[in-house]
Design a protein around this motif. Structure first.
Motif, PDB file in Angstrom:
ATOM      1  N   ALA A  41     147.434  69.852  16.859  1.00 43.60           N
ATOM      2  CA  ALA A  41     147.892  68.464  16.934  1.00 43.60           C
ATOM      3  C   ALA A  41     146.792  67.554  17.459  1.00 43.60           C
ATOM      4  O   ALA A  41     146.667  66.406  17.022  1.00 43.60           O
ATOM      5  N   SER A  45     145.558  64.517  15.230  1.00 46.61           N
ATOM      6  CA  SER A  45     145.755  63.164  15.757  1.00 46.61           C
ATOM      7  C   SER A  45     144.423  62.422  15.864  1.00 46.61           C
ATOM      8  O   SER A  45     144.377  61.200  15.722  1.00 46.61           O
ATOM      9  N   LYS A  48     143.786  61.294  12.308  1.00 51.51           N
ATOM     10  CA  LYS A  48     144.725  60.217  11.965  1.00 51.51           C
ATOM     11  C   LYS A  48     144.334  58.916  12.663  1.00 51.51           C
ATOM     12  O   LYS A  48     144.388  57.833  12.061  1.00 51.51           O
ATOM     13  N   SER A 328     151.167  67.779  23.413  1.00 49.64           N
ATOM     14  CA  SER A 328     150.232  67.015  22.570  1.00 49.64           C
ATOM     15  C   SER A 328     150.582  65.534  22.590  1.00 49.64           C
ATOM     16  O   SER A 328     149.691  64.682  22.598  1.00 49.64           O
ATOM     17  N   TRP A 329     151.865  65.201  22.603  1.00 47.76           N
ATOM     18  CA  TRP A 329     152.266  63.796  22.661  1.00 47.76           C
ATOM     19  C   TRP A 329     151.833  63.169  23.983  1.00 47.76           C
ATOM     20  O   TRP A 329     151.275  62.067  24.006  1.00 47.76           O
ATOM     21  N   ASN A 333     148.434  61.229  22.462  1.00 47.56           N
ATOM     22  CA  ASN A 333     148.848  59.976  21.838  1.00 47.56           C
ATOM     23  C   ASN A 333     148.322  58.768  22.619  1.00 47.56           C
ATOM     24  O   ASN A 333     148.608  58.598  23.807  1.00 47.56           O
ATOM     25  N   LEU A 351     143.644  58.104  19.463  1.00 50.38           N
ATOM     26  CA  LEU A 351     144.284  59.223  18.802  1.00 50.38           C
ATOM     27  C   LEU A 351     145.739  58.868  18.521  1.00 50.38           C
ATOM     28  O   LEU A 351     146.397  58.220  19.338  1.00 50.38           O
ATOM     29  N   VAL A 353     149.326  60.536  17.490  1.00 44.33           N
ATOM     30  CA  VAL A 353     150.199  61.690  17.253  1.00 44.33           C
ATOM     31  C   VAL A 353     151.401  61.179  16.456  1.00 44.33           C
ATOM     32  O   VAL A 353     152.409  60.749  17.018  1.00 44.33           O
ATOM     33  N   THR A 354     151.289  61.218  15.149  1.00 41.48           N
ATOM     34  CA  THR A 354     152.301  60.680  14.254  1.00 41.48           C
ATOM     35  C   THR A 354     153.287  61.775  13.841  1.00 41.48           C
ATOM     36  O   THR A 354     153.029  62.969  14.051  1.00 41.48           O
ATOM     37  N   VAL A 357     151.743  64.561  11.853  1.00 40.59           N
ATOM     38  CA  VAL A 357     150.927  65.449  12.686  1.00 40.59           C
ATOM     39  C   VAL A 357     151.817  66.454  13.411  1.00 40.59           C
ATOM     40  O   VAL A 357     151.535  67.667  13.435  1.00 40.59           O
TER      41      VAL A 357
END
Length: 393
Positions: A41, A45, A48, A328-329, A333, A351, A353-354, A357
């Motif tokens: 992730a 991210s 992304k 990860s969030w 994020n 970064l 975190v969608t 992802v």
């Protein structure tokens, strides 16, 4: 409900309720999956966020003319005679003109400059440059004065380097005054410093140089008419692309490179985590040989024994996936990062975190449980019943 289904539910419930007795090995499996998910992730991210920063900078209603046969500003050169020829063309070029009939355009160059031991992009542009771009708002101060050694900093750079309005910074061999900040919605524009074209040319000995020409299109579909007009100018090869296409192409290359590094690392860790899951579930089956043999002797099917062990592995992997996604969030994020972007200068981005992802990383984590638990679950169905009972008797 069929007998097989009831037996499977009993085995699943029994295995899950016994997890606290195997907390150490269960936690190790869940944490190993969480680590794989979190690492993947993080890389995704990063890619992304980089794509978002660059694609957000481009507009389909702005054309970028490049010279010399290149599709990047670095290495591009547009002679002054070409710009004059384009401005003198009659007919509908698909671009906006001012009240006097002149093209609404901005001649631009980008010069890498060092500030606090980091390389930044100083963009010299005509006075119309800021207004041609979409989504630009002045967040503090004012725009640079033509001919003056004044710079306007993107909000992201201003925050990171402490560039307050009124400060003096040394770029190259001369001092520049920060006269304003601008916001671009977090796009790559915020990683640039903007100044007057002639002032940048004079300060860095780039007299007469133009790397790109920005033009406001009448509408996005007008790009083809502009490309047709440029094809009639044979003095130098010219390329016209939309600003959105230019930045999207740049983001795609770097984002692919980030993924190229991220996926092998994540897959290598996934192989290790799968092996760990295999060992964990094999140990779990070994520790419960008597229990499994007993229920098999009582008439439970091979399928119920398989599903009981397999679902246990998937549940542990699912727990690891949730832990990894949450970590990860919380960690990645919105995290500020930077890399070498267009024009060989530093570009800052956040970064992101969608959902896609999270979905990709989560599926990889679940795959670890599905694969790592399949063989031990199959082994549980093949336990020799009488031998297992005698071994523990």
């Amino acid at each position: 409900m069929s007998t097989h289904a009831r037996q499977a539910l009993v085995m699943i419930r029994t295995n899950l309720s016994s997890l606290p007795r195997r907390s150490a090995i269960s936690a190790s499996m869940a944490l190993s999956v969480a680590l794989v998910v979190c690492v993947l992730a993080g890389f995704l991210s990063m890619a992304k966020g980089f794509e978002t920063a660059l694609t957000g900078a481009g507009s389909p209603a702005v054309a970028v003319v490049l010279g010399g046969g290149t599709n990047q500003e670095t290495g591009s050169d547009i002679p002054a005679t070409v710009i004059r020829a384009l401005d003198a063309m009659t007919g509908d070029l698909g671009v906006v003109r001012d009240a006097g009939g002149k093209l609404v355009s901005s001649r631009e160059i980008v010069v890498p400059v060092d500030l606090s031991q980091r390389t930044l992009a100083l963009r010299g542009m005509d006075a119309a440059g800021p207004s041609i771009r979409d989504g630009i708002t002045l967040s503090a101060g004012r725009i640079f004065t033509p001919g003056a050694r004044e710079i306007v900093a993107g909000d992201r750079l201003a925050d990171e380097f402490g560039l307050d309005v009124g400060d003096t910074v040394r770029l190259g061999a001369v001092d520049w005054t920060v006269v304003g900040h601008f916001s671009a919605g977090g796009s790559a524009f915020e990683s640039e410093l903007w100044a007057d074209l002639e002032a940048v040319r004079a300060a860095f000995d780039r007299q007469g140089q133009v790397q790109s020409l920005k033009l406001r299109l009448a509408d996005p579909a007008s790009l083809k008419r502009l490309q047709g007009a440029l094809a009639t100018i044979t003095e130098t090869p010219l390329v016209a692309v939309s600003e959105a296409h230019l930045y999207a192409a740049q983001s795609g290359r770097t984002a692919s490179l980030i993924r190229l590094f991220g996926w092998p690392v994540a897959l290598l860790m996934a192989v290790g985590a799968t092996a760990g899951a295999l060992n964990t579930m094999t140990s779990s089956v070994s520790d419960r040989t008597v229990e499994i043999a007993t229920v098999r002797a009582l008439g439970f099917s091979r399928l119920s024994a398989f599903l009981g062990t397999w679902v246990e592995a998937v549940v542990l992997a699912g727990t690891g996936v949730l832990l990894g996604l949450l970590a990860s969030w919380l960690i990645f994020n919105g995290w500020q990062a930077s890399t070498i972007g267009a024009n060989n200068a530093r570009m800052a981005f956040q970064l992101a975190v969608t959902p896609d992802v999270l979905l990709t990383a989560g599926l990889l984590g679940l795959a670890i449980g599905i694969l790592g638990g399949a063989l031990p679950a199959l082994a549980a169905t093949r336990l020799p019943l009488t031998a297992a009972l005698r071994a523990r008797g």
